[in-house]
Design a protein around this motif. Structure first.
Motif, PDB file in Angstrom:
ATOM      1  N   TRP A 293      -7.745 -18.924  54.077  1.00 17.08           N
ATOM      2  CA  TRP A 293      -8.056 -18.341  55.378  1.00 17.08           C
ATOM      3  C   TRP A 293      -6.835 -17.603  55.893  1.00 17.08           C
ATOM      4  O   TRP A 293      -5.705 -17.828  55.434  1.00 17.08           O
ATOM      5  CB  TRP A 293      -8.481 -19.425  56.371  1.00 17.08           C
ATOM      6  CG  TRP A 293      -7.488 -20.547  56.537  1.00 17.08           C
ATOM      7  CD1 TRP A 293      -6.439 -20.609  57.402  1.00 17.08           C
ATOM      8  CD2 TRP A 293      -7.448 -21.760  55.780  1.00 17.08           C
ATOM      9  NE1 TRP A 293      -5.753 -21.782  57.257  1.00 17.08           N
ATOM     10  CE2 TRP A 293      -6.356 -22.518  56.259  1.00 17.08           C
ATOM     11  CE3 TRP A 293      -8.239 -22.300  54.749  1.00 17.08           C
ATOM     12  CZ2 TRP A 293      -6.023 -23.771  55.758  1.00 17.08           C
ATOM     13  CZ3 TRP A 293      -7.909 -23.540  54.241  1.00 17.08           C
ATOM     14  CH2 TRP A 293      -6.812 -24.258  54.739  1.00 17.08           C
ATOM     15  N   ASP A 294      -7.069 -16.690  56.829  1.00 17.92           N
ATOM     16  CA  ASP A 294      -5.956 -15.989  57.462  1.00 17.92           C
ATOM     17  C   ASP A 294      -5.155 -16.972  58.306  1.00 17.92           C
ATOM     18  O   ASP A 294      -5.717 -17.852  58.966  1.00 17.92           O
ATOM     19  CB  ASP A 294      -6.471 -14.846  58.346  1.00 17.92           C
ATOM     20  CG  ASP A 294      -7.102 -13.731  57.536  1.00 17.92           C
ATOM     21  OD1 ASP A 294      -6.750 -13.595  56.346  1.00 17.92           O
ATOM     22  OD2 ASP A 294      -7.952 -13.004  58.091  1.00 17.92           O
ATOM     23  N   HIS A 295      -3.863 -16.786  58.285  1.00 17.79           N
ATOM     24  CA  HIS A 295      -2.978 -17.675  59.036  1.00 17.79           C
ATOM     25  C   HIS A 295      -3.350 -17.711  60.510  1.00 17.79           C
ATOM     26  O   HIS A 295      -3.648 -16.687  61.130  1.00 17.79           O
ATOM     27  CB  HIS A 295      -1.530 -17.198  58.895  1.00 17.79           C
ATOM     28  CG  HIS A 295      -0.583 -17.882  59.824  1.00 17.79           C
ATOM     29  ND1 HIS A 295      -0.150 -19.176  59.636  1.00 17.79           N
ATOM     30  CD2 HIS A 295       0.003 -17.453  60.990  1.00 17.79           C
ATOM     31  CE1 HIS A 295       0.661 -19.513  60.617  1.00 17.79           C
ATOM     32  NE2 HIS A 295       0.779 -18.488  61.449  1.00 17.79           N
TER      33      HIS A 295
END
Length: 380
Positions: A293-295
């Motif tokens: 997932w995106d940070h």
């Protein structure tokens, strides 16, 4: 909003399983405040599942950092490392007996491990009866947590340790667990030395596995003179209702299973017919591979919430290692955001590599070869 220092942060861990509790314990040892929220009304509200094997190269590392390794060895069952492989007739085809001093992956009942971790925390750390409903607020915080009981709290960091059906995961990823095509049906046996001596002798002090390529049985000795047996089948996820049965129709399910296992020996089929109480349906689920997932500077995941895999002996060990590395990153970083980046740089590649190795691994449980099936993380 600038990311806050971990020592000043309001940290909420969602889920009081081994991963969430390990994270809380290591944080408290490093002087960082934390609160754990769990949906169960109390610590003993439900069965905690079967036996777990904690490996020297991950789970035991976490317990050492938690200051609990010596206590773990006092509770663990090294004899539980014994593994018997049989064919459908009950003939033993291989037998691994651990050395007298072997401690690479001793067994411990999940409930005893949980109690060990719970008792190590400061009073009031865990708030029971708080099922997470929603997470709101800006990505850079603070986040607002709303629970099903109507209570709310604010957090500068939300750690999702809430398992396969994680509510925290929704804040960073749309991924949902998928059915692997293989299902467990769990059966319990109590007071086995007196009431089920033949099964006790068959299983021994550790685990026993048999399969014919399409179906299998896996039995594990638990503490307290208990044995759990998992009936393993390649079936539709709704196979019970498709058969016109309900989950509490023990006699109907048993008759169906006896047809499926008709060519197995009577002794092996006793693990299907002699169980105490109803069966428990446990379809095997896994997250897509890779799951990344995106940070997010205020939310992260660990354990099954981050990387649900087939139950091949790694689930609880990876969860506890994740928890320890996240807690240490928080202790050693200037901000929560920095800590999450440090943690995910290691955790995400490791979990992706392991998940790729285990992808489709539920099928191995139907193989006549011995699976490394050491923990109970298939439970939903």
């Amino acid at each position: 909003m600038n990311s806050v220092a971990p020592t000043q942060a309001r940290i909420s861990v969602i889920g009081a399983g081994p991963g969430g509790l390990t994270c809380a314990r290591v944080l408290q040892r490093r002087g960082i405040a934390v609160t754990v929220h769990d949906r169960a009304p109390s610590a003993d509200a439900r069965d905690q599942g079967g036996t777990l094997d904690l490996h020297a190269d991950n789970g035991q590392i976490a317990l050492r950092e938690a200051g609990l390794l010596d206590e773990f060895f006092k509770l663990a069952r090294p004899e539980g490392q014994e593994m018997r492989q049989m064919d459908p007739t009950g003939t033993m085809t291989s037998h691994k007996v651990p050395a007298a001093d072997e401690l690479f992956k001793p067994e411990i009942d999940r409930g005893r491990l949980r109690d060990l971790l719970l008792e190590s925390l400061r009073p009031g750390t865990v708030r029971w009866g708080q099922a997470l409903d929603t997470i709101s607020g800006p990505a850079d915080g603070p986040r607002r947590l709303r629970f099903a009981d109507g209570t709310t709290t604010e957090a500068d960091l939300v750690i999702g340790a809430d398992g396969a059906f994680s509510r925290v995961r929704r804040a960073v990823s749309p991924a949902k667990p998928r059915y692997t095509g293989v299902s467990f049906l769990e059966a319990w046996f109590s007071d086995v030395e007196n009431r089920h001596p033949d099964i006790a002798e068959l299983v021994g002090p550790g685990s026993a596995h048999a399969a014919d390529g399409d179906r299998g049985l896996f039995a594990q000795r638990n503490g307290g003179d208990h044995i759990r047996v998992y009936v393993i089948q390649r079936v539709p996820v709704d196979w019970i209702s498709r058969s016109g049965l309900t989950a509490d129709d023990t006699d109907g399910i048993r008759a169906l299973l006896l047809d499926e296992y008709a060519h197995w020996s009577p002794r092996m089929r006793r693990m299907i017919t002699d169980n105490d109480g109803p069966y428990v349906d446990r379809p095997i689920l896994a997250l897509p591979v890779p799951h990344t997932w995106d940070h997010n500077p205020t939310v992260t995941l660990l354990g099954d919430a981050a990387h649900l895999m087939p139950p091949l002996g790694v689930g609880v060990n990876l969860a506890m290692l994740d928890a320890t590395e996240l807690a240490l990153a928080l202790a050693d970083s200037a901000t929560v955001d920095d800590a999450i980046r440090t943690y995910e740089r290691t955790m995400l590649p490791r979990s992706t590599e392991t998940a790729r190795l285990l992808e489709g691994g539920a099928e191995h449980l139907l193989s006549a070869d011995v699976p490394d099936f050491g923990d109970d993380d298939a439970r939903p």
